[in-house]
Design a protein around this motif. Structure first.
Motif, PDB file in Angstrom:
ATOM      1  N   TRP A  99       0.871  -1.178   0.000  1.00  0.00           N
ATOM      2  CA  TRP A  99       0.000   0.000   0.000  1.00  0.00           C
ATOM      3  C   TRP A  99       0.901   1.219   0.000  1.00  0.00           C
ATOM      4  O   TRP A  99       1.728   1.392   0.902  1.00  0.00           O
ATOM      5  N   GLY A 100       0.763   2.082  -0.968  1.00  0.00           N
ATOM      6  CA  GLY A 100       1.591   3.279  -1.048  1.00  0.00           C
ATOM      7  C   GLY A 100       0.799   4.523  -0.671  1.00  0.00           C
ATOM      8  O   GLY A 100      -0.108   4.930  -1.399  1.00  0.00           O
ATOM      9  N   ALA A 101       1.125   5.128   0.468  1.00  0.00           N
ATOM     10  CA  ALA A 101       0.471   6.360   0.918  1.00  0.00           C
ATOM     11  C   ALA A 101       1.484   7.498   0.861  1.00  0.00           C
ATOM     12  O   ALA A 101       2.657   7.311   1.170  1.00  0.00           O
ATOM     13  N   GLY A 102       1.008   8.680   0.447  1.00  0.00           N
ATOM     14  CA  GLY A 102       1.918   9.819   0.365  1.00  0.00           C
ATOM     15  C   GLY A 102       2.620   9.938  -0.968  1.00  0.00           C
ATOM     16  O   GLY A 102       3.664  10.601  -1.068  1.00  0.00           O
ATOM     17  N   PHE A 103       2.048   9.313  -2.015  1.00  0.00           N
ATOM     18  CA  PHE A 103       2.633   9.411  -3.357  1.00  0.00           C
ATOM     19  C   PHE A 103       1.679  10.056  -4.361  1.00  0.00           C
ATOM     20  O   PHE A 103       2.073  10.339  -5.487  1.00  0.00           O
ATOM     21  N   LEU A 104       0.432  10.239  -3.967  1.00  0.00           N
ATOM     22  CA  LEU A 104      -0.539  10.942  -4.805  1.00  0.00           C
ATOM     23  C   LEU A 104      -0.848  12.285  -4.165  1.00  0.00           C
ATOM     24  O   LEU A 104      -0.713  12.466  -2.963  1.00  0.00           O
TER      25      LEU A 104
END
Length: 229
Positions: A99-104
């Motif tokens: 899960w990638g948070a802080g990239f959009l």
């Protein structure tokens, strides 16, 4: 050769330094098998009261104050400058899902760079989670149970074809490319959407409310792209 730093049998949360709402971050931290920061993403975690299990990157965005709060064995510096910190992290994590948070959100150039990394590492399943959207590189096959009328966007990063059922405008017979044909702002037309693609070059963009179903769909499916040769 890829060298993995973090190994997990359950999803891993990867946090970048971009927009990341605390009310979204907390539940992800509590569910994750491991929490990894991409360089300055450690500042985001620390400011929210969370400690990363690992920090990976070139460390040019990590303040001395943050570094002092972290055990030295959690800091994994990769100094080369030919890839982004997100790239360094994604290729260093072995997990069924990231899960990638802080990239959009925030800077558009950073968002485009992150999406390029998804295409560069198609064997690493990763869902980017933002305030409005979730984005991932679509796998070879995917079945989703979604509300009719929901937004369902497909954006090619290169030449790709495929088939679908359950969309307002199904994609059969279309040749996609970023300078020719896309399928942004498509729409769910039936309770179940089935998608088949012939190459790892298509971004799937859904409303953030669809994240739980996307996660369930990925758990149900073993369809994966192979690692690049």
């Amino acid at each position: 050769m890829k060298h993995s730093i973090v190994h997990s049998l359950t999803p891993v949360l990867l946090v970048g330094g971009g927009d990341c709402a605390p009310d979204q971050l907390g539940p992800l931290v509590r569910r994750a098998g491991a929490v990894v920061a991409a360089d300055g993403g450690a500042e985001v975690l620390l400011s929210s009261g969370h400690f990363p299990d690992a920090v990976i990157g070139d460390m040019d965005s990590l303040s001395d104050a943050a570094r002092a709060r972290l055990p030295a064995d959690r800091l994994h510096e990769i100094s080369e400058q030919d890839s982004t910190d997100f790239d360094k992290c994604l290729r260093s994590i072995e997990a069924p899902l990231v899960w990638g948070a802080g990239f959009l959100g925030a800077r558009l150039d950073h968002q485009l760079a992150a999406m390029t990394v998804l295409a560069r590492h198609p064997d690493r399943r990763c869902v980017l989670i933002g305030a409005e959207d979730v984005v991932m590189l679509a796998p070879p096959r995917l079945s989703l149970d979604l509300e009719p009328g929901a937004r369902f966007s497909l954006y090619p990063l290169g030449p790709v074809t495929g088939r679908s059922t359950g969309l307002r405008w199904n994609i059969d017979g279309l040749d996609f490319a970023p300078d020719r044909m896309t399928s942004t702002s498509n729409e769910v037309a039936a309770p179940r959407v089935d998608l088949w693609l012939d190459a790892p070059r298509m971004l799937l963009i859904l409303p953030v409310a669809a994240f739980p179903e996307l996660e369930r769909a990925l758990e149900r499916s073993d369809a994966r792209w192979p690692a690049p040769a």
